[in-house]
Design an enzyme around this catalytic site. Sequence first.
Site, mmCIF file in Angstrom:
data_model
loop_
_atom_site.group_PDB
_atom_site.id
_atom_site.type_symbol
_atom_site.label_atom_id
_atom_site.label_comp_id
_atom_site.label_asym_id
_atom_site.label_seq_id
_atom_site.Cartn_x
_atom_site.Cartn_y
_atom_site.Cartn_z
ATOM 1 C CB THR A 117 -0.935 -0.017 1.228
ATOM 2 O OG1 THR A 117 -1.836 -1.101 1.067
ATOM 3 C CG2 THR A 117 -1.719 1.258 1.389
ATOM 4 C CB THR A 167 0.354 -3.553 6.370
ATOM 5 O OG1 THR A 167 -0.895 -3.719 5.693
ATOM 6 C CG2 THR A 167 0.809 -2.119 6.287
ATOM 7 C CG ASP A 168 -2.584 -7.328 4.017
ATOM 8 O OD1 ASP A 168 -2.914 -6.715 5.047
ATOM 9 O OD2 ASP A 168 -3.226 -7.257 2.962
HETATM 10 C C1 SIN Z 1 -1.051 -3.034 2.775
HETATM 11 O O1 SIN Z 1 0.095 -2.803 2.437
HETATM 12 O O2 SIN Z 1 -1.577 -2.413 3.741
HETATM 13 C C2 SIN Z 1 -1.950 -4.033 2.112
HETATM 14 C C3 SIN Z 1 -1.424 -4.575 0.842
HETATM 15 C C4 SIN Z 1 -0.166 -5.342 1.028
HETATM 16 O O3 SIN Z 1 0.030 -5.969 2.070
HETATM 17 O O4 SIN Z 1 0.636 -5.343 0.072
#
Ligand code: SIN
Length: 312
Positions: free
Chosen positions: A16, A99-100
């Site tokens: 993200t 973040t995932d």
């Molecule tokens: C994010 O980064 O918050 C979600 C998408 C990902 O993990 O690449």
Amino acid sequence: MQNKSSTVVVLGTGGTIAGTAPSGAGDSSYVAAQLSVAELLAGVPELVAAAQGAEIDAEQVAQIDSKDMSWSVWARLLDRLKHHLSRPEVLGVVITHGTDTLEETAYFLHRVLQTTKPVVLTAAMRPATSTEADGPRHLCQSVQVVVEGGWAGVAVVLQSEVHDASTIRKMYPRALRAFASGDVGPLAVLENGVWCWRRALLAADPLVPWDEGTPWPWVEVLHSHAGARAEAVSSWCAAGVQGLVVVATGNGTVHHELETALRQAQAAGVVVWRCTRCPQGGLEPDSLGWSPASHLPPAQTRIALMLNLISK
Ligand code: SIN
């Protein structure tokens, strides 16, 4: 102030933090991994001050939504980390990540990367085009933590905090402050522009020699819950699974149907480890012979078991 020849390397993997939404669209309609790491850095002029005179080099290692993280991306990331960390002028490395699965990559690197320099993973909960974009601040804070140095290993910088790679957890799916280190808390917090270190990094678990050629053992995760059924265990065993992580209830208890199937799997040579469904605290030493006591959540326990099988 750093010497001009000092360098911080930023490795981009997507997420993200590199996401964009069409103009006029809300944050929820963004697509992750759209901007290159070079474009990301170019959009954050404050990085010059954060770098305190050090140069910033960028390299794109991958461009993915981290839900699609793979062994091949980890292999490439590790290879580029080793390369850059061996350059004498490099103070440390920042990795931009989704973040995932950030806590999986952080834990993996923590267990396989030998480094005398700082390595920071960072991310964002809002895309780069958002009016609430948190990526630019996280990038500046990460570069600052690397440049100021005084520590070595793998850590995560988000929301004005530094966290251990083995304690950081994504706690919320949408909140800006999405991560925490539970009872252990952050390693350092930014107060009035100064990083206040509360403790040293947690001692690393044994490092595992891993490289691109090392085959990954097949390890699956299953949950114990009301009405749990055991069919998945026997089909995985028949298909050649090498390890199973059971996400147990409370202090490591497992539904009797699953327990029977897991004991049979263990007798057939499958390695069975447990972790707990409880989000805080770790298990007591194991009475079932299924894994060392562990504070790790399921996804990290799975990586720990894979690395354990590799190092046997
Ligand atoms: C994010 O980064 O918050 C979600 C998408 C990902 O993990 O690449």
